[in-house]
Scaffold this active site. Structure first.
Site, mmCIF file in Angstrom:
data_model
loop_
_atom_site.group_PDB
_atom_site.id
_atom_site.type_symbol
_atom_site.label_atom_id
_atom_site.label_comp_id
_atom_site.label_asym_id
_atom_site.label_seq_id
_atom_site.Cartn_x
_atom_site.Cartn_y
_atom_site.Cartn_z
ATOM 1 N N HIS A 103 -7.138 -5.943 2.227
ATOM 2 C CA HIS A 103 -5.973 -5.393 2.915
ATOM 3 C C HIS A 103 -5.430 -6.438 3.880
ATOM 4 O O HIS A 103 -6.198 -7.042 4.626
ATOM 5 C CB HIS A 103 -6.356 -4.149 3.736
ATOM 6 C CG HIS A 103 -6.797 -2.992 2.918
ATOM 7 N ND1 HIS A 103 -5.925 -2.018 2.480
ATOM 8 C CD2 HIS A 103 -8.026 -2.642 2.467
ATOM 9 C CE1 HIS A 103 -6.606 -1.121 1.797
ATOM 10 N NE2 HIS A 103 -7.875 -1.476 1.769
ATOM 11 N N ASP A 148 0.849 -1.187 0.000
ATOM 12 C CA ASP A 148 0.000 0.000 0.000
ATOM 13 C C ASP A 148 0.886 1.239 0.000
ATOM 14 O O ASP A 148 1.898 1.281 0.694
ATOM 15 C CB ASP A 148 -0.903 -0.018 1.239
ATOM 16 C CG ASP A 148 -2.041 0.971 1.143
ATOM 17 O OD1 ASP A 148 -1.764 2.186 1.188
ATOM 18 O OD2 ASP A 148 -3.199 0.545 1.048
ATOM 19 N N ILE A 149 0.510 2.255 -0.767
ATOM 20 C CA ILE A 149 1.330 3.476 -0.829
ATOM 21 C C ILE A 149 1.133 4.377 0.390
ATOM 22 O O ILE A 149 1.912 5.296 0.605
ATOM 23 C CB ILE A 149 1.083 4.284 -2.127
ATOM 24 C CG1 ILE A 149 -0.366 4.750 -2.219
ATOM 25 C CG2 ILE A 149 1.495 3.474 -3.343
ATOM 26 C CD1 ILE A 149 -0.599 5.794 -3.292
ATOM 27 N N HIS A 152 -10.813 -5.407 -3.203
ATOM 28 C CA HIS A 152 -9.449 -5.592 -2.725
ATOM 29 C C HIS A 152 -9.446 -5.926 -1.246
ATOM 30 O O HIS A 152 -10.312 -5.510 -0.496
ATOM 31 C CB HIS A 152 -8.571 -4.372 -3.014
ATOM 32 C CG HIS A 152 -9.058 -3.085 -2.436
ATOM 33 N ND1 HIS A 152 -10.124 -2.377 -2.968
ATOM 34 C CD2 HIS A 152 -8.617 -2.356 -1.380
ATOM 35 C CE1 HIS A 152 -10.313 -1.277 -2.261
ATOM 36 N NE2 HIS A 152 -9.408 -1.243 -1.281
ATOM 37 N N VAL A 204 -11.093 2.954 -3.698
ATOM 38 C CA VAL A 204 -10.919 2.411 -5.046
ATOM 39 C C VAL A 204 -11.980 1.338 -5.210
ATOM 40 O O VAL A 204 -12.006 0.361 -4.461
ATOM 41 C CB VAL A 204 -9.505 1.824 -5.248
ATOM 42 C CG1 VAL A 204 -9.372 1.236 -6.653
ATOM 43 C CG2 VAL A 204 -8.430 2.877 -5.007
ATOM 44 N N ASN A 264 -13.009 -3.234 2.720
ATOM 45 C CA ASN A 264 -13.871 -2.070 2.878
ATOM 46 C C ASN A 264 -14.853 -2.121 1.709
ATOM 47 O O ASN A 264 -14.425 -2.179 0.556
ATOM 48 C CB ASN A 264 -13.061 -0.770 2.817
ATOM 49 C CG ASN A 264 -12.134 -0.617 3.993
ATOM 50 O OD1 ASN A 264 -12.484 -0.946 5.112
ATOM 51 N ND2 ASN A 264 -10.936 -0.127 3.744
#
Length: 122
Positions: free
Chosen positions: A103, A31-32, A101, A97, A88
């Protein structure tokens, strides 16, 4: 693939990411804006807007995300100490986004999952 989807573009190699795992169905990358010492995002190559849509359209790919998460947890050295897996789903949950996805967070104590509720769940 959705041309305007950040994660679709990462999967396609159009946007750089530090990939930690890549399979036929899943791409995992750091993750950025990490929220824990270890924070990896696992995305299906297939575009679905959220986890529930992915489960309906491709339950086998949803299972692949969890298998990949286990592999990443081992590779990142958090499998034994513990880690959190989090989807999420929707804006109110913090999804930014709209490509399903997962996490993976770990590498230290993570604390409470959410703030206090105004009233108990029934």
């Amino acid at each position: 693939m959705s041309a305007d989807c950040l994660f679709c573009r990462i999967v396609a190699g159009e946007i750089p990411a530090t990939v930690v795992l890549s399979t036929d169905t899943v791409v995992a990358f750091y993750d950025i804006a990490p929220q824990a010492p270890t924070h990896v995002v696992l995305v299906p190559r297939e575009h679905e807007p959220h986890a529930v849509a992915l489960a309906a359209a491709a339950p086998d790919v949803l299972a692949d995300l969890f298998t990949a998460a286990g592999d990443v947890a081992k590779a990142e050295g958090v499998a034994d100490s513990g880690y959190r897996l989090l989807f999420n789903t929707g804006e109110n949950a913090g999804q930014t986004v709209f490509h399903a996805h997962l996490h993976l967070l770990g590498g230290g104590p993570l604390g409470a999952l959410a703030g206090a509720r105004p009233e108990p769940l029934r």
